[in-house]
Design an enzyme around this catalytic site. Structure first.
Site, PDB file in Angstrom:
ATOM      1  N   ASN A 394       0.819  -1.193   0.000  1.00 54.40           N
ATOM      2  CA  ASN A 394       0.000   0.000   0.000  1.00 54.40           C
ATOM      3  C   ASN A 394       0.862   1.255   0.000  1.00 54.40           C
ATOM      4  OD1 ASN A 394      -1.834   2.015   0.381  1.00 54.40           O
ATOM      5  ND2 ASN A 394      -2.721   1.216   2.253  1.00 54.40           N
ATOM      6  N   ASP A 395       1.498   1.533   1.130  1.00 56.55           N
ATOM      7  CA  ASP A 395       2.243   2.784   1.275  1.00 56.55           C
ATOM      8  C   ASP A 395       3.319   2.960   0.205  1.00 56.55           C
ATOM      9  OD1 ASP A 395       0.752   3.342   3.524  1.00 56.55           O
ATOM     10  OD2 ASP A 395       2.179   2.351   4.862  1.00 56.55           O
TER      11      ASP A 395
END
Lengths: 465, 105
Positions: A394-395
Protein backbone atom coordinates in the site's frame (compact mmCIF):
# COMPACT_ATOMS: atom_id res chain seq x y z
CA UNK A 1 51.51 -23.97 17.30
CA UNK A 2 53.53 -20.76 17.20
CA UNK A 3 51.85 -17.45 17.88
CA UNK A 4 52.85 -16.21 14.43
CA UNK A 5 51.29 -19.18 12.67
CA UNK A 6 48.04 -18.84 14.58
CA UNK A 7 47.93 -15.09 13.89
CA UNK A 8 48.40 -15.90 10.21
CA UNK A 9 45.58 -18.46 10.27
CA UNK A 10 43.25 -15.93 11.91
CA UNK A 11 44.09 -13.58 9.06
CA UNK A 12 43.18 -16.31 6.57
CA UNK A 13 39.86 -16.75 8.37
CA UNK A 14 39.27 -12.99 8.18
CA UNK A 15 39.95 -12.97 4.43
CA UNK A 16 37.56 -15.90 3.93
CA UNK A 17 34.88 -13.89 5.74
CA UNK A 18 35.46 -10.98 3.37
CA UNK A 19 35.09 -13.39 0.43
CA UNK A 20 31.88 -14.78 1.91
CA UNK A 21 30.31 -11.31 1.76
CA UNK A 22 31.84 -10.68 -1.66
CA UNK A 23 30.07 -13.83 -2.93
CA UNK A 24 26.72 -12.19 -2.23
CA UNK A 25 27.22 -9.76 -5.11
CA UNK A 26 25.22 -12.19 -7.25
CA UNK A 27 22.98 -15.17 -6.49
CA UNK A 28 25.20 -17.35 -8.71
CA UNK A 29 28.32 -16.88 -6.56
CA UNK A 30 26.50 -16.62 -3.23
CA UNK A 31 26.50 -20.31 -2.30
CA UNK A 32 30.25 -20.49 -2.77
CA UNK A 33 30.56 -17.38 -0.58
CA UNK A 34 28.63 -19.04 2.22
CA UNK A 35 30.98 -22.02 1.98
CA UNK A 36 33.98 -19.68 2.34
CA UNK A 37 32.39 -18.34 5.50
CA UNK A 38 32.00 -21.82 6.96
CA UNK A 39 35.62 -22.72 6.12
CA UNK A 40 36.81 -19.49 7.72
CA UNK A 41 34.88 -20.29 10.87
CA UNK A 42 36.27 -23.83 11.00
CA UNK A 43 39.82 -22.48 10.63
CA UNK A 44 39.28 -19.94 13.42
CA UNK A 45 37.89 -22.56 15.83
CA UNK A 46 40.56 -25.15 14.99
CA UNK A 47 43.34 -22.59 15.40
CA UNK A 48 42.07 -21.55 18.82
CA UNK A 49 41.77 -25.14 20.01
CA UNK A 50 45.25 -26.00 18.72
CA UNK A 51 46.89 -22.90 20.14
CA UNK A 52 45.08 -22.73 23.47
CA UNK A 53 43.78 -26.25 24.05
CA UNK A 54 41.30 -26.60 26.93
CA UNK A 55 43.35 -27.02 30.13
CA UNK A 56 42.04 -30.38 31.35
CA UNK A 57 39.60 -33.18 30.65
CA UNK A 58 36.65 -31.35 32.17
CA UNK A 59 37.38 -28.30 30.04
CA UNK A 60 37.41 -30.46 26.90
CA UNK A 61 34.05 -31.93 27.91
CA UNK A 62 32.64 -28.43 28.46
CA UNK A 63 33.89 -27.27 25.07
CA UNK A 64 32.59 -30.29 23.17
CA UNK A 65 29.24 -30.31 24.98
CA UNK A 66 28.88 -26.55 24.45
CA UNK A 67 29.52 -26.84 20.73
CA UNK A 68 27.18 -29.83 20.43
CA UNK A 69 24.30 -28.08 22.23
CA UNK A 70 24.74 -24.91 20.18
CA UNK A 71 25.05 -26.82 16.92
CA UNK A 72 21.94 -28.90 17.59
CA UNK A 73 19.79 -25.91 18.52
CA UNK A 74 21.13 -23.85 15.62
CA UNK A 75 20.57 -26.59 13.05
CA UNK A 76 17.02 -27.25 14.18
CA UNK A 77 16.14 -23.55 14.13
CA UNK A 78 17.70 -23.09 10.70
CA UNK A 79 15.70 -25.96 9.26
CA UNK A 80 12.35 -25.12 10.86
CA UNK A 81 12.07 -21.35 10.71
CA UNK A 82 9.53 -20.16 8.13
CA UNK A 83 10.87 -17.53 5.74
CA UNK A 84 8.25 -15.02 6.89
CA UNK A 85 9.90 -15.15 10.33
CA UNK A 86 13.40 -14.29 9.13
CA UNK A 87 13.32 -10.79 10.72
CA UNK A 88 12.58 -12.23 14.18
CA UNK A 89 15.22 -14.90 13.71
CA UNK A 90 17.87 -12.39 12.73
CA UNK A 91 16.94 -10.18 15.70
CA UNK A 92 17.22 -13.19 18.01
CA UNK A 93 20.61 -14.07 16.53
CA UNK A 94 21.80 -10.49 17.07
CA UNK A 95 20.86 -10.76 20.73
CA UNK A 96 22.97 -13.92 21.03
CA UNK A 97 26.01 -12.20 19.53
CA UNK A 98 25.54 -9.32 21.96
CA UNK A 99 25.21 -11.63 24.96
CA UNK A 100 28.18 -13.76 23.83
CA UNK A 101 30.28 -10.57 23.68
CA UNK A 102 29.28 -9.70 27.27
CA UNK A 103 30.02 -13.23 28.51
CA UNK A 104 33.37 -13.47 26.74
CA UNK A 105 34.37 -10.13 28.24
CA UNK A 106 33.25 -11.36 31.66
CA UNK A 107 35.34 -14.49 31.15
CA UNK A 108 38.33 -12.35 30.21
CA UNK A 109 37.72 -10.15 33.23
CA UNK A 110 37.78 -13.10 35.66
CA UNK A 111 40.60 -15.05 33.98
CA UNK A 112 42.76 -12.43 32.29
CA UNK A 113 45.84 -14.71 32.14
CA UNK A 114 44.12 -16.93 29.58
CA UNK A 115 43.69 -13.90 27.32
CA UNK A 116 47.20 -12.47 27.91
CA UNK A 117 45.82 -9.18 29.18
CA UNK A 118 47.25 -9.16 32.73
CA UNK A 119 46.42 -10.84 36.04
CA UNK A 120 43.16 -10.76 38.07
CA UNK A 121 42.64 -7.29 39.55
CA UNK A 122 45.58 -6.06 37.52
CA UNK A 123 44.42 -6.00 33.92
CA UNK A 124 46.13 -3.62 31.49
CA UNK A 125 44.15 -0.35 31.39
CA UNK A 126 44.10 -0.40 27.60
CA UNK A 127 42.50 -3.86 27.59
CA UNK A 128 39.95 -2.59 30.10
CA UNK A 129 38.99 0.24 27.74
CA UNK A 130 38.55 -2.16 24.82
CA UNK A 131 36.72 -4.63 27.01
CA UNK A 132 34.31 -2.08 28.46
CA UNK A 133 33.40 -0.80 25.00
CA UNK A 134 32.77 -4.36 23.82
CA UNK A 135 30.69 -5.10 26.90
CA UNK A 136 28.65 -1.91 26.70
CA UNK A 137 27.82 -2.32 23.02
CA UNK A 138 27.22 -6.06 23.47
CA UNK A 139 24.79 -5.58 26.36
CA UNK A 140 22.97 -2.83 24.50
CA UNK A 141 22.72 -5.06 21.42
CA UNK A 142 21.37 -7.89 23.56
CA UNK A 143 18.41 -6.10 25.14
CA UNK A 144 17.78 -3.98 22.03
CA UNK A 145 17.55 -7.13 19.92
CA UNK A 146 15.32 -8.86 22.44
CA UNK A 147 12.88 -5.94 22.25
CA UNK A 148 13.12 -5.93 18.45
CA UNK A 149 12.47 -9.68 18.45
CA UNK A 150 9.40 -9.26 20.68
CA UNK A 151 8.04 -6.48 18.46
CA UNK A 152 8.72 -8.29 15.18
CA UNK A 153 7.17 -11.53 16.37
CA UNK A 154 4.13 -9.61 17.67
CA UNK A 155 4.72 -10.84 21.21
CA UNK A 156 4.83 -7.15 22.05
CA UNK A 157 2.86 -4.33 20.44
CA UNK A 158 4.65 -2.62 17.56
CA UNK A 159 3.36 0.75 18.78
CA UNK A 160 6.06 3.05 20.12
CA UNK A 161 6.29 3.27 23.90
CA UNK A 162 7.11 6.84 24.81
CA UNK A 163 8.32 7.37 28.37
CA UNK A 164 8.25 10.85 29.82
CA UNK A 165 11.70 12.48 29.90
CA UNK A 166 13.08 9.57 27.90
CA UNK A 167 15.80 11.70 26.30
CA UNK A 168 16.87 12.93 29.73
CA UNK A 169 16.89 9.36 31.08
CA UNK A 170 18.96 8.16 28.12
CA UNK A 171 21.47 10.98 28.49
CA UNK A 172 21.81 10.34 32.24
CA UNK A 173 22.31 6.61 31.61
CA UNK A 174 24.86 7.42 28.92
CA UNK A 175 26.81 9.70 31.27
CA UNK A 176 26.73 7.10 34.05
CA UNK A 177 27.99 4.53 31.56
CA UNK A 178 30.99 6.73 30.75
CA UNK A 179 31.61 7.31 34.48
CA UNK A 180 31.70 3.58 35.21
CA UNK A 181 33.89 2.87 32.16
CA UNK A 182 36.40 5.41 33.51
CA UNK A 183 35.99 3.85 36.96
CA UNK A 184 36.68 0.37 35.61
CA UNK A 185 39.79 1.50 33.78
CA UNK A 186 41.14 3.25 36.90
CA UNK A 187 40.20 0.64 39.51
CA UNK A 188 39.63 -2.62 37.63
CA UNK A 189 36.84 -3.44 40.09
CA UNK A 190 34.18 -6.04 39.37
CA UNK A 191 31.46 -3.68 40.63
CA UNK A 192 32.24 -1.18 37.87
CA UNK A 193 32.27 -3.99 35.31
CA UNK A 194 28.79 -5.21 36.22
CA UNK A 195 27.44 -1.66 36.52
CA UNK A 196 28.49 -1.13 32.88
CA UNK A 197 26.61 -4.30 31.94
CA UNK A 198 23.45 -3.29 33.81
CA UNK A 199 23.43 0.28 32.51
CA UNK A 200 23.98 -0.85 28.92
CA UNK A 201 21.22 -3.47 29.24
CA UNK A 202 18.82 -0.76 30.42
CA UNK A 203 19.91 1.60 27.67
CA UNK A 204 19.26 -1.09 25.04
CA UNK A 205 15.65 -1.46 26.19
CA UNK A 206 15.05 2.28 26.36
CA UNK A 207 16.54 2.85 22.93
CA UNK A 208 14.30 0.40 21.09
CA UNK A 209 10.91 0.67 22.86
CA UNK A 210 10.07 4.14 21.45
CA UNK A 211 10.67 2.97 17.87
CA UNK A 212 7.49 2.00 16.03
CA UNK A 213 6.84 -1.13 13.98
CA UNK A 214 7.21 0.69 10.65
CA UNK A 215 10.83 1.50 11.42
CA UNK A 216 11.79 -2.04 12.35
CA UNK A 217 13.78 -2.64 9.12
CA UNK A 218 16.09 0.18 10.22
CA UNK A 219 16.31 -1.08 13.80
CA UNK A 220 17.24 -4.60 12.79
CA UNK A 221 19.95 -3.30 10.44
CA UNK A 222 21.22 -0.99 13.15
CA UNK A 223 21.44 -3.83 15.68
CA UNK A 224 23.29 -5.86 13.07
CA UNK A 225 25.81 -3.04 12.98
CA UNK A 226 26.06 -2.88 16.78
CA UNK A 227 26.66 -6.62 17.06
CA UNK A 228 29.60 -6.12 14.70
CA UNK A 229 31.11 -3.27 16.71
CA UNK A 230 30.73 -5.33 19.91
CA UNK A 231 32.60 -8.23 18.27
CA UNK A 232 35.33 -5.84 17.11
CA UNK A 233 35.69 -4.47 20.66
CA UNK A 234 36.23 -7.98 22.00
CA UNK A 235 38.58 -8.64 19.08
CA UNK A 236 40.80 -5.81 20.33
CA UNK A 237 40.83 -7.33 23.83
CA UNK A 238 41.83 -10.71 22.45
CA UNK A 239 44.20 -9.25 19.88
CA UNK A 240 42.51 -11.48 17.33
CA UNK A 241 42.57 -10.23 13.75
CA UNK A 242 39.78 -12.55 12.55
CA UNK A 243 37.46 -11.03 15.14
CA UNK A 244 38.57 -7.47 14.42
CA UNK A 245 38.12 -7.88 10.65
CA UNK A 246 34.74 -9.55 11.06
CA UNK A 247 33.53 -6.96 13.54
CA UNK A 248 34.48 -4.17 11.14
CA UNK A 249 32.79 -5.94 8.20
CA UNK A 250 29.58 -6.59 10.09
CA UNK A 251 29.59 -3.12 11.62
CA UNK A 252 29.84 -1.41 8.25
CA UNK A 253 27.41 -3.84 6.67
CA UNK A 254 24.72 -3.03 9.21
CA UNK A 255 25.42 0.67 8.92
CA UNK A 256 25.00 0.57 5.14
CA UNK A 257 21.78 -1.44 5.39
CA UNK A 258 20.43 1.07 7.93
CA UNK A 259 21.27 3.87 5.50
CA UNK A 260 19.53 2.07 2.61
CA UNK A 261 16.42 1.44 4.71
CA UNK A 262 16.29 5.04 5.98
CA UNK A 263 16.68 6.31 2.42
CA UNK A 264 13.88 4.01 1.19
CA UNK A 265 11.53 5.42 3.83
CA UNK A 266 12.77 8.97 3.44
CA UNK A 267 13.57 9.12 7.12
CA UNK A 268 16.70 10.41 8.73
CA UNK A 269 18.61 8.03 10.93
CA UNK A 270 18.32 10.45 13.85
CA UNK A 271 14.55 10.67 13.58
CA UNK A 272 14.28 6.87 13.60
CA UNK A 273 16.44 6.67 16.72
CA UNK A 274 14.40 9.35 18.46
CA UNK A 275 11.38 7.18 17.70
CA UNK A 276 7.65 7.74 17.95
CA UNK A 277 6.89 7.14 14.26
CA UNK A 278 3.83 5.06 13.47
CA UNK A 279 1.83 6.15 16.51
CA UNK A 280 0.71 9.72 15.98
CA UNK A 281 0.50 9.49 12.17
CA UNK A 282 -1.96 6.63 12.49
CA UNK A 283 -4.26 8.88 14.45
CA UNK A 284 -3.92 11.70 11.94
CA UNK A 285 -4.45 9.62 8.81
CA UNK A 286 -7.17 7.18 9.77
CA UNK A 287 -10.80 7.39 8.78
CA UNK A 288 -10.69 10.31 6.33
CA UNK A 289 -11.22 9.14 2.77
CA UNK A 290 -13.44 6.13 3.09
CA UNK A 291 -16.59 7.88 1.90
CA UNK A 292 -15.17 8.38 -1.59
CA UNK A 293 -16.27 5.79 -4.16
CA UNK A 294 -13.77 3.17 -5.24
CA UNK A 295 -14.20 0.92 -8.27
CA UNK A 296 -14.55 -2.66 -7.13
CA UNK A 297 -13.77 -5.54 -9.44
CA UNK A 298 -14.19 -9.30 -9.36
CA UNK A 299 -11.65 -12.04 -9.84
CA UNK A 300 -13.21 -12.85 -13.23
CA UNK A 301 -12.75 -9.28 -14.43
CA UNK A 302 -9.15 -9.30 -13.27
CA UNK A 303 -8.42 -12.63 -14.96
CA UNK A 304 -9.95 -11.46 -18.23
CA UNK A 305 -8.10 -8.13 -18.29
CA UNK A 306 -4.76 -9.67 -17.38
CA UNK A 307 -4.96 -12.44 -19.96
CA UNK A 308 -5.46 -9.86 -22.66
CA UNK A 309 -2.63 -7.64 -21.47
CA UNK A 310 0.84 -7.73 -22.93
CA UNK A 311 2.77 -6.64 -19.85
CA UNK A 312 1.94 -7.10 -16.18
CA UNK A 313 4.07 -5.84 -13.31
CA UNK A 314 3.38 -7.47 -9.96
CA UNK A 315 4.01 -5.37 -6.84
CA UNK A 316 4.07 -7.60 -3.77
CA UNK A 317 3.99 -6.28 -0.22
CA UNK A 318 4.14 -7.77 3.22
CA UNK A 319 0.38 -8.39 3.16
CA UNK A 320 1.02 -11.00 0.49
CA UNK A 321 3.41 -12.83 2.80
CA UNK A 322 1.02 -12.63 5.74
CA UNK A 323 -1.72 -14.21 3.61
CA UNK A 324 0.81 -16.81 2.29
CA UNK A 325 -0.30 -15.89 -1.23
CA UNK A 326 3.12 -16.13 -2.89
CA UNK A 327 2.59 -19.63 -4.31
CA UNK A 328 -0.82 -18.80 -5.76
CA UNK A 329 0.71 -15.63 -7.15
CA UNK A 330 3.47 -17.52 -8.91
CA UNK A 331 0.87 -19.91 -10.34
CA UNK A 332 -1.00 -16.92 -11.74
CA UNK A 333 2.22 -15.55 -13.23
CA UNK A 334 2.98 -18.93 -14.83
CA UNK A 335 -0.42 -19.01 -16.54
CA UNK A 336 0.05 -15.46 -17.76
CA UNK A 337 3.48 -16.29 -19.13
CA UNK A 338 2.01 -19.24 -21.01
CA UNK A 339 -0.50 -16.86 -22.55
CA UNK A 340 2.40 -14.79 -23.81
CA UNK A 341 2.08 -12.00 -21.24
CA UNK A 342 5.33 -10.45 -20.03
CA UNK A 343 5.44 -10.68 -16.22
CA UNK A 344 7.82 -8.83 -13.94
CA UNK A 345 7.99 -8.28 -10.20
CA UNK A 346 8.75 -4.89 -8.67
CA UNK A 347 10.18 -4.78 -5.15
CA UNK A 348 10.33 -1.74 -2.94
CA UNK A 349 13.28 -1.83 -0.50
CA UNK A 350 10.91 -1.83 2.48
CA UNK A 351 8.37 -4.24 0.97
CA UNK A 352 9.19 -6.77 3.68
CA UNK A 353 10.05 -6.49 7.34
CA UNK A 354 13.81 -6.44 6.78
CA UNK A 355 16.18 -5.60 3.91
CA UNK A 356 15.70 -8.01 1.01
CA UNK A 357 12.93 -9.93 2.79
CA UNK A 358 10.49 -9.88 -0.13
CA UNK A 359 13.12 -11.29 -2.50
CA UNK A 360 13.58 -14.29 -0.21
CA UNK A 361 9.82 -14.85 0.03
CA UNK A 362 9.47 -14.79 -3.77
CA UNK A 363 12.49 -17.05 -4.19
CA UNK A 364 10.87 -19.49 -1.79
CA UNK A 365 7.80 -19.55 -4.05
CA UNK A 366 10.08 -20.47 -6.99
CA UNK A 367 9.92 -17.08 -8.64
CA UNK A 368 13.12 -16.86 -10.75
CA UNK A 369 15.30 -14.03 -9.48
CA UNK A 370 15.84 -12.61 -12.97
CA UNK A 371 12.14 -11.66 -13.10
CA UNK A 372 12.42 -9.65 -9.88
CA UNK A 373 13.49 -6.00 -10.10
CA UNK A 374 14.39 -3.29 -7.64
CA UNK A 375 12.62 0.05 -7.50
CA UNK A 376 15.19 2.08 -9.48
CA UNK A 377 15.38 -0.54 -12.22
CA UNK A 378 11.68 -0.91 -12.87
CA UNK A 379 10.03 2.41 -12.05
CA UNK A 380 10.42 3.68 -15.62
CA UNK A 381 8.62 0.58 -16.95
CA UNK A 382 5.23 1.18 -15.34
CA UNK A 383 4.32 3.62 -18.12
CA UNK A 384 4.63 0.80 -20.67
CA UNK A 385 2.82 -1.76 -18.53
CA UNK A 386 -0.86 -2.54 -19.12
CA UNK A 387 -1.42 -3.64 -15.58
CA UNK A 388 0.22 -3.04 -12.22
CA UNK A 389 -0.93 -5.83 -9.93
CA UNK A 390 -0.48 -4.66 -6.35
CA UNK A 391 -0.89 -7.42 -3.81
CA UNK A 392 -0.60 -6.73 -0.10
CA UNK A 393 1.31 -3.48 -0.62
CA UNK A 394 0.00 0.00 0.00
CA UNK A 395 2.24 2.78 1.27
CA UNK A 396 5.04 1.97 -1.18
CA UNK A 397 2.66 2.77 -4.08
CA UNK A 398 1.16 5.91 -2.60
CA UNK A 399 1.33 8.82 -5.07
CA UNK A 400 1.00 11.22 -2.12
CA UNK A 401 4.69 10.64 -1.53
CA UNK A 402 5.36 12.51 -4.77
CA UNK A 403 2.36 14.85 -5.01
CA UNK A 404 1.13 15.85 -1.57
CA UNK A 405 3.61 17.97 0.34
CA UNK A 406 1.58 17.67 3.54
CA UNK A 407 1.72 13.88 3.54
CA UNK A 408 3.90 12.34 6.24
CA UNK A 409 5.52 10.14 3.61
CA UNK A 410 6.20 12.99 1.18
CA UNK A 411 9.60 12.48 -0.45
CA UNK A 412 9.70 8.73 0.11
CA UNK A 413 10.66 6.92 -3.11
CA UNK A 414 7.60 4.95 -4.29
CA UNK A 415 6.74 2.54 -7.09
CA UNK A 416 4.88 4.61 -9.72
CA UNK A 417 2.15 2.04 -10.31
CA UNK A 418 -0.36 4.73 -11.26
CA UNK A 419 1.45 5.18 -14.58
CA UNK A 420 0.31 1.73 -15.70
CA UNK A 421 -2.82 1.35 -17.85
CA UNK A 422 -4.79 -0.26 -15.03
CA UNK A 423 -3.88 -0.65 -11.37
CA UNK A 424 -5.29 -3.67 -9.57
CA UNK A 425 -5.17 -3.64 -5.79
CA UNK A 426 -5.72 -6.77 -3.78
CA UNK A 427 -6.50 -5.64 -0.25
CA UNK A 428 -8.57 -6.70 2.67
CA UNK A 429 -10.30 -3.35 2.90
CA UNK A 430 -9.91 0.27 1.88
CA UNK A 431 -8.24 1.03 5.19
CA UNK A 432 -4.93 2.84 5.38
CA UNK A 433 -1.62 1.02 5.37
CA UNK A 434 1.10 0.25 7.86
CA UNK A 435 2.19 3.87 8.16
CA UNK A 436 -1.45 4.87 8.74
CA UNK A 437 -1.76 7.03 5.61
CA UNK A 438 -4.71 7.10 3.22
CA UNK A 439 -3.84 6.07 -0.36
CA UNK A 440 -5.59 8.32 -2.96
CA UNK A 441 -4.84 5.73 -5.62
CA UNK A 442 -7.78 3.60 -4.45
CA UNK A 443 -10.26 6.13 -5.77
CA UNK A 444 -8.78 6.82 -9.20
CA UNK A 445 -10.54 5.92 -12.47
CA UNK A 446 -7.95 3.45 -13.67
CA UNK A 447 -7.82 1.60 -10.36
CA UNK A 448 -9.67 -1.62 -9.74
CA UNK A 449 -9.98 -2.79 -6.13
CA UNK A 450 -10.17 -6.53 -5.49
CA UNK A 451 -11.19 -6.73 -1.87
CA UNK A 452 -10.54 -9.86 0.12
CA UNK A 453 -7.84 -12.16 1.40
CA UNK A 454 -4.82 -11.97 -0.91
CA UNK A 455 -4.51 -15.73 -1.21
CA UNK A 456 -8.21 -16.37 -1.88
CA UNK A 457 -8.49 -13.61 -4.44
CA UNK A 458 -5.38 -14.78 -6.27
CA UNK A 459 -6.65 -18.36 -6.28
CA UNK A 460 -9.97 -17.19 -7.67
CA UNK A 461 -8.16 -15.32 -10.43
CA UNK A 462 -6.17 -18.45 -11.25
CA UNK A 463 -9.43 -20.46 -11.44
CA UNK A 464 -11.05 -17.86 -13.68
CA UNK A 465 -8.14 -18.05 -16.09
CA UNK B 1 69.89 6.64 18.02
CA UNK B 2 67.46 4.59 20.01
CA UNK B 3 65.61 2.73 17.30
CA UNK B 4 65.28 -0.39 19.38
CA UNK B 5 63.19 1.44 21.95
CA UNK B 6 60.69 2.70 19.38
CA UNK B 7 58.45 -0.34 19.22
CA UNK B 8 54.97 0.24 17.83
CA UNK B 9 52.26 -0.77 20.26
CA UNK B 10 50.34 -3.85 18.97
CA UNK B 11 47.20 -1.79 19.50
CA UNK B 12 48.21 0.37 16.53
CA UNK B 13 48.49 -2.72 14.32
CA UNK B 14 45.06 -3.86 15.46
CA UNK B 15 43.66 -0.42 14.85
CA UNK B 16 45.14 -0.42 11.33
CA UNK B 17 43.52 -3.77 10.58
CA UNK B 18 40.24 -2.48 11.97
CA UNK B 19 40.21 0.75 9.97
CA UNK B 20 41.16 -0.98 6.72
CA UNK B 21 38.54 -3.68 7.32
CA UNK B 22 35.86 -1.01 7.78
CA UNK B 23 36.72 0.31 4.32
CA UNK B 24 36.81 -3.18 2.82
CA UNK B 25 33.41 -3.83 4.41
CA UNK B 26 32.04 -0.58 3.01
CA UNK B 27 32.95 -1.45 -0.58
CA UNK B 28 32.11 -5.13 -0.37
CA UNK B 29 28.69 -4.52 1.15
CA UNK B 30 27.73 -1.87 -1.43
CA UNK B 31 28.44 -4.46 -4.12
CA UNK B 32 25.97 -6.90 -2.56
CA UNK B 33 22.83 -7.11 -4.69
CA UNK B 34 19.74 -5.82 -2.84
CA UNK B 35 17.99 -9.10 -3.62
CA UNK B 36 20.42 -10.79 -1.22
CA UNK B 37 20.23 -8.34 1.68
CA UNK B 38 18.45 -10.84 3.95
CA UNK B 39 21.07 -13.56 3.40
CA UNK B 40 23.67 -10.82 3.93
CA UNK B 41 22.24 -10.17 7.38
CA UNK B 42 22.09 -13.84 8.32
CA UNK B 43 25.62 -14.51 7.09
CA UNK B 44 27.06 -11.45 8.87
CA UNK B 45 25.35 -12.83 11.94
CA UNK B 46 27.07 -16.14 11.50
CA UNK B 47 30.52 -14.70 10.91
CA UNK B 48 30.31 -12.23 13.78
CA UNK B 49 29.99 -15.32 15.95
CA UNK B 50 33.70 -15.85 15.38
CA UNK B 51 33.57 -14.36 18.88
CA UNK B 52 33.44 -18.09 19.66
CA UNK B 53 37.25 -17.97 19.83
CA UNK B 54 36.91 -15.90 23.01
CA UNK B 55 34.36 -18.35 24.38
CA UNK B 56 36.76 -21.22 23.73
CA UNK B 57 39.55 -19.42 25.58
CA UNK B 58 37.35 -18.65 28.59
CA UNK B 59 35.70 -22.07 28.66
CA UNK B 60 39.00 -23.94 28.48
CA UNK B 61 40.90 -21.92 31.07
CA UNK B 62 42.92 -23.80 33.69
CA UNK B 63 40.81 -24.26 36.82
CA UNK B 64 43.08 -22.70 39.42
CA UNK B 65 40.94 -20.16 41.28
CA UNK B 66 37.34 -19.08 41.81
CA UNK B 67 37.93 -16.52 39.06
CA UNK B 68 38.74 -19.20 36.52
CA UNK B 69 35.66 -21.15 37.63
CA UNK B 70 33.54 -18.13 36.72
CA UNK B 71 35.43 -17.71 33.46
CA UNK B 72 34.63 -21.33 32.57
CA UNK B 73 30.95 -20.83 33.31
CA UNK B 74 30.75 -17.63 31.25
CA UNK B 75 32.76 -19.24 28.46
CA UNK B 76 30.49 -22.28 28.38
CA UNK B 77 27.31 -20.23 28.02
CA UNK B 78 28.96 -17.93 25.46
CA UNK B 79 30.07 -21.02 23.53
CA UNK B 80 26.51 -22.32 23.32
CA UNK B 81 25.18 -18.93 22.18
CA UNK B 82 27.91 -18.46 19.60
CA UNK B 83 27.44 -21.99 18.23
CA UNK B 84 23.68 -21.53 17.91
CA UNK B 85 24.49 -18.49 15.82
CA UNK B 86 27.23 -20.13 13.76
CA UNK B 87 25.26 -23.21 12.83
CA UNK B 88 21.90 -21.47 12.66
CA UNK B 89 23.29 -18.54 10.69
CA UNK B 90 25.22 -20.49 8.07
CA UNK B 91 22.55 -23.15 7.62
CA UNK B 92 19.65 -20.74 7.28
CA UNK B 93 21.71 -18.72 4.80
CA UNK B 94 22.40 -21.89 2.84
CA UNK B 95 18.70 -22.72 2.87
CA UNK B 96 17.80 -19.27 1.57
CA UNK B 97 20.47 -19.18 -1.12
CA UNK B 98 19.37 -22.59 -2.41
CA UNK B 99 16.02 -21.02 -3.29
CA UNK B 100 17.42 -18.39 -5.63
CA UNK B 101 17.01 -19.90 -9.07
CA UNK B 102 17.22 -18.59 -12.59
CA UNK B 103 14.45 -18.82 -15.16
CA UNK B 104 14.30 -22.46 -16.17
CA UNK B 105 14.40 -22.24 -19.93
Amino acid sequence: MSANLSAFLYLVAGVLFILSLRGLSSPASSRQGNLFGMIGMAIAVATTLANHPPADGLAWVLVIVGIAIGAAIGAVIARRVPMTSMPELVAAFHSLVGMAAVLVAAGAFYAPEAFDIGTPGNIHPQSLVEMSLGVAIGALTFTGSVIAFLKLSARMSGAPIILPFRHVINVVLGILLVVFIVGLVLSGSAFDFWMIVILALALGVLMIIPIGGADMPVVISMLNSYSGWAAAGIGFTLGNSALIITGALVGSSGAILSYIMCHAMNRSFISVILGGFGGETAAAGGGTGEQKPAKLGSADDAAFIMKNASKVIIVPGYGMAVAQAQHALREMADILKKEGVEVKYAIHPVAGRMPGHMNVLLAEANVPYDEVFELEDINSEFAQADIAFVIGANDVTNPAAEEDKSSPIYGMPVLQVWKAGTVMFIKRSLASGYAGIDNPLFYRDNTMMLLGDAKKVTENIVKAM
Amino acid sequence: MEHAAQVVDPFIFRLSIFVLAVFVGYFVVWSVTPALHTPLMSVTNAISSVIVVGALLAGGVANVSSGSGWARAFGFVALIFACINIFGGFLVTQRMLAMYKKKSK
